[in-house]
Write a protein that holds these residues in place. Structure first.
Motif, PDB file in Angstrom:
ATOM      1  N   ILE A 156     -38.855  -1.847  62.084  1.00 19.77           N
ATOM      2  CA  ILE A 156     -40.089  -1.654  62.855  1.00 19.77           C
ATOM      3  C   ILE A 156     -40.939  -2.905  62.697  1.00 19.77           C
ATOM      4  CG2 ILE A 156     -42.207  -0.314  63.089  1.00 19.77           C
ATOM      5  CD1 ILE A 156     -40.629   2.172  62.319  1.00 19.77           C
ATOM      6  N   GLU A 157     -41.069  -3.655  63.782  1.00 22.01           N
ATOM      7  CA  GLU A 157     -41.666  -4.989  63.723  1.00 22.01           C
ATOM      8  C   GLU A 157     -42.967  -5.125  64.496  1.00 22.01           C
ATOM      9  OE1 GLU A 157     -37.313  -7.274  63.643  1.00 22.01           O
ATOM     10  OE2 GLU A 157     -38.755  -7.674  65.255  1.00 22.01           O
ATOM     11  N   ALA A 158     -43.175  -4.300  65.502  1.00 21.63           N
ATOM     12  CA  ALA A 158     -44.280  -4.553  66.426  1.00 21.63           C
ATOM     13  C   ALA A 158     -44.834  -3.239  66.960  1.00 21.63           C
ATOM     14  CB  ALA A 158     -43.798  -5.431  67.584  1.00 21.63           C
ATOM     15  N   LEU A 159     -46.033  -3.321  67.512  1.00 20.56           N
ATOM     16  CA  LEU A 159     -46.688  -2.149  68.099  1.00 20.56           C
ATOM     17  C   LEU A 159     -47.361  -2.541  69.406  1.00 20.56           C
ATOM     18  CD1 LEU A 159     -48.681   0.675  66.487  1.00 20.56           C
ATOM     19  CD2 LEU A 159     -49.819  -0.686  68.235  1.00 20.56           C
ATOM     20  N   LYS A 160     -47.006  -1.857  70.461  1.00 19.00           N
ATOM     21  CA  LYS A 160     -47.648  -2.047  71.769  1.00 19.00           C
ATOM     22  C   LYS A 160     -48.928  -1.213  71.769  1.00 19.00           C
ATOM     23  CE  LYS A 160     -46.659  -1.685  76.760  1.00 19.00           C
ATOM     24  NZ  LYS A 160     -47.390  -0.510  77.283  1.00 19.00           N
ATOM     25  N   PHE A 204     -52.301  -5.385  58.254  1.00 15.13           N
ATOM     26  CA  PHE A 204     -50.862  -5.628  58.103  1.00 15.13           C
ATOM     27  C   PHE A 204     -50.454  -7.087  58.237  1.00 15.13           C
ATOM     28  CE2 PHE A 204     -51.220  -1.240  59.881  1.00 15.13           C
ATOM     29  CZ  PHE A 204     -50.876  -0.575  58.712  1.00 15.13           C
ATOM     30  N   GLY A 205     -51.342  -7.942  58.716  1.00 17.45           N
ATOM     31  CA  GLY A 205     -51.026  -9.362  58.809  1.00 17.45           C
ATOM     32  C   GLY A 205     -49.746  -9.636  59.564  1.00 17.45           C
ATOM     33  N   ASP A 206     -48.917 -10.502  59.004  1.00 17.75           N
ATOM     34  CA  ASP A 206     -47.684 -10.906  59.687  1.00 17.75           C
ATOM     35  C   ASP A 206     -46.600  -9.830  59.664  1.00 17.75           C
ATOM     36  OD1 ASP A 206     -48.813 -13.359  60.223  1.00 17.75           O
ATOM     37  OD2 ASP A 206     -47.920 -14.344  58.470  1.00 17.75           O
ATOM     38  N   ARG A 207     -46.806  -8.766  58.907  1.00 26.40           N
ATOM     39  CA  ARG A 207     -45.785  -7.713  58.850  1.00 26.40           C
ATOM     40  C   ARG A 207     -45.654  -6.968  60.169  1.00 26.40           C
ATOM     41  NH1 ARG A 207     -42.459  -4.860  59.655  1.00 26.40           N
ATOM     42  NH2 ARG A 207     -41.481  -3.213  58.416  1.00 26.40           N
ATOM     43  N   LEU A 208     -46.736  -6.941  60.953  1.00 21.53           N
ATOM     44  CA  LEU A 208     -46.732  -6.212  62.223  1.00 21.53           C
ATOM     45  C   LEU A 208     -47.217  -7.122  63.342  1.00 21.53           C
ATOM     46  CD1 LEU A 208     -46.461  -3.343  63.627  1.00 21.53           C
ATOM     47  CD2 LEU A 208     -48.951  -3.214  63.374  1.00 21.53           C
ATOM     48  N   ALA A 209     -46.406  -7.265  64.375  1.00 22.21           N
ATOM     49  CA  ALA A 209     -46.855  -7.973  65.576  1.00 22.21           C
ATOM     50  C   ALA A 209     -47.600  -6.979  66.457  1.00 22.21           C
ATOM     51  CB  ALA A 209     -45.665  -8.558  66.325  1.00 22.21           C
ATOM     52  N   VAL A 210     -48.867  -7.243  66.705  1.00 21.87           N
ATOM     53  CA  VAL A 210     -49.664  -6.380  67.572  1.00 21.87           C
ATOM     54  C   VAL A 210     -49.566  -6.935  68.988  1.00 21.87           C
ATOM     55  CG1 VAL A 210     -51.932  -5.393  68.029  1.00 21.87           C
ATOM     56  CG2 VAL A 210     -51.204  -5.813  65.673  1.00 21.87           C
ATOM     57  N   ILE A 211     -49.082  -6.099  69.899  1.00 24.22           N
ATOM     58  CA  ILE A 211     -48.793  -6.509  71.265  1.00 24.22           C
ATOM     59  C   ILE A 211     -49.818  -5.889  72.204  1.00 24.22           C
ATOM     60  CG2 ILE A 211     -47.002  -6.632  73.044  1.00 24.22           C
ATOM     61  CD1 ILE A 211     -46.167  -7.783  70.286  1.00 24.22           C
ATOM     62  N   CYS A 212     -50.378  -6.683  73.108  1.00 24.46           N
ATOM     63  CA  CYS A 212     -51.265  -6.126  74.129  1.00 24.46           C
ATOM     64  C   CYS A 212     -50.431  -5.328  75.118  1.00 24.46           C
ATOM     65  CB  CYS A 212     -52.019  -7.226  74.865  1.00 24.46           C
ATOM     66  SG  CYS A 212     -53.064  -6.600  76.206  1.00 24.46           S
ATOM     67  N   GLY A 213     -50.829  -4.074  75.353  1.00 19.68           N
ATOM     68  CA  GLY A 213     -50.105  -3.238  76.296  1.00 19.68           C
ATOM     69  C   GLY A 213     -50.926  -2.833  77.494  1.00 19.68           C
ATOM     70  N   VAL A 214     -52.101  -3.445  77.670  1.00 19.14           N
ATOM     71  CA  VAL A 214     -53.012  -3.099  78.757  1.00 19.14           C
ATOM     72  C   VAL A 214     -53.372  -4.389  79.496  1.00 19.14           C
ATOM     73  CG1 VAL A 214     -55.172  -1.976  79.389  1.00 19.14           C
ATOM     74  CG2 VAL A 214     -53.956  -1.241  77.335  1.00 19.14           C
ATOM     75  N   ASP A 215     -53.005  -4.474  80.757  1.00 22.73           N
ATOM     76  CA  ASP A 215     -53.191  -5.726  81.489  1.00 22.73           C
ATOM     77  C   ASP A 215     -54.642  -6.192  81.523  1.00 22.73           C
ATOM     78  OD1 ASP A 215     -50.486  -5.775  81.941  1.00 22.73           O
ATOM     79  OD2 ASP A 215     -50.607  -5.471  84.105  1.00 22.73           O
ATOM     80  N   ASP A 216     -55.574  -5.255  81.673  1.00 27.85           N
ATOM     81  CA  ASP A 216     -56.971  -5.695  81.805  1.00 27.85           C
ATOM     82  C   ASP A 216     -57.704  -5.774  80.473  1.00 27.85           C
ATOM     83  OD1 ASP A 216     -57.281  -2.991  81.340  1.00 27.85           O
ATOM     84  OD2 ASP A 216     -58.313  -2.551  83.225  1.00 27.85           O
ATOM     85  N   LEU A 217     -56.931  -5.861  79.378  1.00 29.57           N
ATOM     86  CA  LEU A 217     -57.509  -6.170  78.064  1.00 29.57           C
ATOM     87  C   LEU A 217     -56.790  -7.351  77.415  1.00 29.57           C
ATOM     88  CD1 LEU A 217     -58.177  -2.676  76.423  1.00 29.57           C
ATOM     89  CD2 LEU A 217     -59.865  -4.311  77.276  1.00 29.57           C
ATOM     90  N   VAL A 218     -56.012  -8.099  78.187  1.00 26.59           N
ATOM     91  CA  VAL A 218     -55.174  -9.121  77.572  1.00 26.59           C
ATOM     92  C   VAL A 218     -55.996 -10.281  77.014  1.00 26.59           C
ATOM     93  CG1 VAL A 218     -54.675 -10.288  79.781  1.00 26.59           C
ATOM     94  CG2 VAL A 218     -53.147 -10.579  77.801  1.00 26.59           C
ATOM     95  N   LEU A 219     -56.979 -10.762  77.735  1.00 28.15           N
ATOM     96  CA  LEU A 219     -57.743 -11.898  77.237  1.00 28.15           C
ATOM     97  C   LEU A 219     -58.544 -11.506  75.995  1.00 28.15           C
ATOM     98  CD1 LEU A 219     -58.140 -14.848  77.904  1.00 28.15           C
ATOM     99  CD2 LEU A 219     -60.169 -14.241  79.222  1.00 28.15           C
TER     100      LEU A 219
END
Length: 300
Positions: A160-164, A180-195
């Motif tokens: 388990i590496e990342a979370l959308k 969690f720092g580098d242990r978890l990649a936090v991924i943007c999953g909402v187009d209008d919150l990307v910036l």
């Protein structure tokens, strides 16, 4: 191929013929177009890919097409959306055998699991294969919230590496990164919150509307991650009405219509979804055409 969870990873649409069957040639062409426009990977059969409406055979066929077409140029991630744990485990094993690099795992569909059940489900799926796992957190859509405390328990599983992140609460981004720092990649999953998400430290974006505007979405992400927020804001403001469509219950129809206008692919969707009609369809057409006109003006 190892996933590095950076850049734009479109949740690719599943192209369909008029009779609802898979359009193999269009699926291939769509993937090639995304890669040529600089995406960092592809997610097949996410929500945008109509995972829950596909048969088991269709799901595996889509993955085979993707792996063959992409041919190692970028990672292929498969959505995993099943109604029971046994089916989820089998799908994870099949996806690994087909040759994908990761799984974007939805919570168990149709049932709102409690914390203990949610943890057991995700751990069992993670243990079923060696594939990298992207947790899918969309509490609005599925009623299950992967809070930081839940994530802490799940991260005991090494794959388990990342979370959308799709809770629509940007404070969650900072909470996850700070904890969690580098242990978890936090991924943007909402187009209008990307910036906003990139400003808080996110480096990867799983996007729906990047199907329609892949080049511009990649450019936006590159500007933002490079810290050029002045240019990024200018581009983001031109795209924002289009990106807002990614948060609607009819996002699949909206994205497929936008992709039809920008790239010529069919608007066909799997029932019970229906293609847009009348005023509703025209409203989306107007948004897409206005966005494209603004982008052309910016390029002059």
């Amino acid at each position: 191929m190892q996933l590095n969870w950076k850049g734009v990873i479109p949740a690719a649409t599943t192209k369909l013929k008029d009779d609802g069957s898979l359009d193999h040639d269009a699926i291939k062409a769509g993937l090639i177009r995304l890669i040529e426009n600089g995406v960092s990977g592809v997610v097949m059969m996410g929500m945008v890919g109509e995972n829950a409406q596909l048969t088991p055979e269709e799901k595996r066929t889509v993955l085979k097409i993707a792996v063959e077409t992409v041919a190692g140029r970028v990672p292929v991630i498969s959505g995993l959306a099943e109604t029971n744990t046994a089916a989820a485990v089998q799908f994870a094993k099949d996806a690994q055998a087909i040759g994908v690099q990761g799984l974007m795992v939805f919570p168990g569909l149709t049932y709102k699991s409690d914390v203990r059940e949610t943890i057991a489900f995700y751990k069992t799926v993670a243990q079923a294969s060696k594939l990298s796992i992207l947790l899918y957190n969309n509490p609005r859509g599925y009623g299950v919230d992967l809070t930081p405390d839940v994530v802490a328990e799940l991260l005991k599983e090494p794959t388990i590496e990342a979370l959308k992140e799709e809770s629509y609460d940007t404070t969650r981004v900072t909470d996850l990164i700070s904890r969690f720092g580098d242990r978890l990649a936090v991924i943007c999953g909402v187009d209008d919150l990307v910036l906003e998400s990139v400003a808080l430290g996110v480096k990867c974006w799983v996007s729906g509307m990047a199907n329609a505007v892949p080049k511009e979405s990649v450019e936006l992400m590159n500007l933002a991650t490079a810290g050029d927020f002045e240019k990024a804001r200018q581009l983001y403001r031109l795209l924002i009405d289009l990106y807002h469509l990614d948060t609607h219950v009819k996002l699949v129809q909206y994205i497929k219509l936008a992709e039809n206008i920008t790239a010529g692919y069919s608007e066909n969707v799997k029932a019970p979804r229906l293609k847009l009609e009348g005023e509703e369809r025209q409203k989306i057409v107007d948004i897409v055409e206005k966005t494209l006109a603004n982008l052309r003006a910016l390029a002059k």
